[in-house]
Enzyme design. Structure first.
Site, PDB file in Angstrom:
ATOM      1  N   ASP A 164       0.877  -1.302  -0.333  1.00 35.70           N
ATOM      2  CA  ASP A 164      -0.528  -0.251  -0.047  1.00 35.70           C
ATOM      3  C   ASP A 164       0.877   1.460   0.151  1.00 35.70           C
ATOM      4  O   ASP A 164       1.481   1.051   0.481  1.00 35.70           O
ATOM      5  CB  ASP A 164      -0.874   0.018   1.731  1.00 35.70           C
ATOM      6  CG  ASP A 164      -1.612   0.882   1.375  1.00 35.70           C
ATOM      7  OD1 ASP A 164      -1.744   2.026   1.197  1.00 35.70           O
ATOM      8  OD2 ASP A 164      -3.131   0.887   1.216  1.00 35.70           O
ATOM      9  N   ARG A 201       0.472   3.836   1.244  1.00 33.15           N
ATOM     10  CA  ARG A 201       0.162   5.053   2.343  1.00 33.15           C
ATOM     11  C   ARG A 201       1.064   4.531   3.102  1.00 33.15           C
ATOM     12  O   ARG A 201       1.396   4.845   4.302  1.00 33.15           O
ATOM     13  CB  ARG A 201      -1.349   4.745   2.465  1.00 33.15           C
ATOM     14  CG  ARG A 201      -2.251   5.875   1.546  1.00 33.15           C
ATOM     15  CD  ARG A 201      -3.845   5.150   1.918  1.00 33.15           C
ATOM     16  NE  ARG A 201      -4.221   3.414   1.772  1.00 33.15           N
ATOM     17  CZ  ARG A 201      -5.258   3.469   1.878  1.00 33.15           C
ATOM     18  NH1 ARG A 201      -5.694   4.081   2.138  1.00 33.15           N
ATOM     19  NH2 ARG A 201      -5.270   1.985   1.784  1.00 33.15           N
ATOM     20  N   CYS A 222      -7.080  -2.315   5.114  1.00 30.60           N
ATOM     21  CA  CYS A 222      -5.984  -2.923   4.006  1.00 30.60           C
ATOM     22  C   CYS A 222      -6.875  -3.315   3.128  1.00 30.60           C
ATOM     23  O   CYS A 222      -8.019  -3.861   3.308  1.00 30.60           O
ATOM     24  CB  CYS A 222      -4.820  -3.782   4.016  1.00 30.60           C
ATOM     25  SG  CYS A 222      -4.558  -5.036   3.479  1.00 30.60           S
ATOM     26  N   HIS A 268      -1.772  -2.887   8.578  1.00 36.67           N
ATOM     27  CA  HIS A 268      -2.245  -2.030   8.247  1.00 36.67           C
ATOM     28  C   HIS A 268      -3.807  -1.975   8.441  1.00 36.67           C
ATOM     29  O   HIS A 268      -4.434  -2.491   7.693  1.00 36.67           O
ATOM     30  CB  HIS A 268      -2.045  -0.458   7.335  1.00 36.67           C
ATOM     31  CG  HIS A 268      -1.985  -0.753   6.091  1.00 36.67           C
ATOM     32  ND1 HIS A 268      -3.223  -0.184   5.743  1.00 36.67           N
ATOM     33  CD2 HIS A 268      -2.017  -1.724   5.071  1.00 36.67           C
ATOM     34  CE1 HIS A 268      -3.324  -0.676   4.458  1.00 36.67           C
ATOM     35  NE2 HIS A 268      -2.200  -1.767   3.629  1.00 36.67           N
TER      36      HIS A 268
END
Length: 222
Positions: A44, A46, A101, A98
């Site tokens: 990801d 982020r 997800c 995280h």
């Protein structure tokens, strides 16, 4: 469009800033790689590994894939793990997922996305293993968060059961494996209380981490 000039401009600005504060930064960095940490995280965009823990280049060896999975047949991940442990001699392996997800959400919902479905099946297996705990939660958001957490705990277990880590422990190498989760909402990390430093303590640490999550189910005594 073909050159992506903005990214090259950003790179020049970053390199100039780095040498402005430390003239020998790149000369020193190019000489050796001795990171103390190996990070297994989600792809990801982020969740940038070095940035969220405030470490500069050279301090963390990183492997990322969809939903931070450690599969026993994945030679990519296992090769990175072996290089980190046997060659770089890292002292810590961190599995960090995280909340929110997308890969975990797809596993929870049973979404069909294409080729990646075969990879996400690993997370679906985690869901099936812990179905009763997940189904006991009141809504999809809570179930998604719990599956994100349980997926990390299961991937830590997979790291610890790999021949790379077991061999390192058997020869007396100091190595700790950690399970963490990151929140996109506030940028903070949370320790899932799954830290293993030897093969002998793995069963107890695994059970304690799972029991800690199970105790958080509404209506269940903690």
């Amino acid at each position: 469009m073909r050159v992506l000039n903005q990214l090259f401009a950003n790179n020049r600005a970053w390199a100039e800033d780095a040498t402005r504060s430390d003239r020998d930064f790149f000369a020193r960095l190019s000489q050796q790689q001795t990171p103390p940490y190996f990070w297994i995280g989600c792809s990801d965009s982020r969740v940038p590994a070095n940035q969220i823990v405030g470490l500069p280049p050279g301090e963390m060896f990183v492997h990322r894939n969809v939903a931070n999975v450690v599969a026993h047949a994945d030679l990519n991940c296992l090769s990175a793990l072996q290089f980190a442990v046997d060659v770089l001699k890292v002292g810590h392996v961190i599995v960090c997922g995280h909340y929110g997800c997308g890969g975990v959400r797809a596993a929870l919902r049973g979404d069909r996305l294409g080729l990646v479905d075969n990879w996400i099946r690993h997370v679906r297996d985690v869901h099936d293993l812990h179905r009763r705990q997940i189904d006991a939660l009141p809504d999809e958001q809570a179930r998604l968060e719990r599956l994100c957490e349980l997926n990390i705990i299961e991937q830590v277990l997979n790291v610890c059961q790999s021949t790379v880590v077991r061999d390192a422990w058997s020869r007396g190498q100091t190595l700790a494996v950690h399970g963490w989760i990151y929140s996109l909402n506030d940028g903070l990390l949370r320790d899932l209380n799954m830290c293993v430093t030897s093969e002998a303590e793995l069963p107890a640490q695994y059970e304690a981490a799972r029991d800690g999550l199970r105790a958080q189910i509404p209506g269940r005594a903690s």
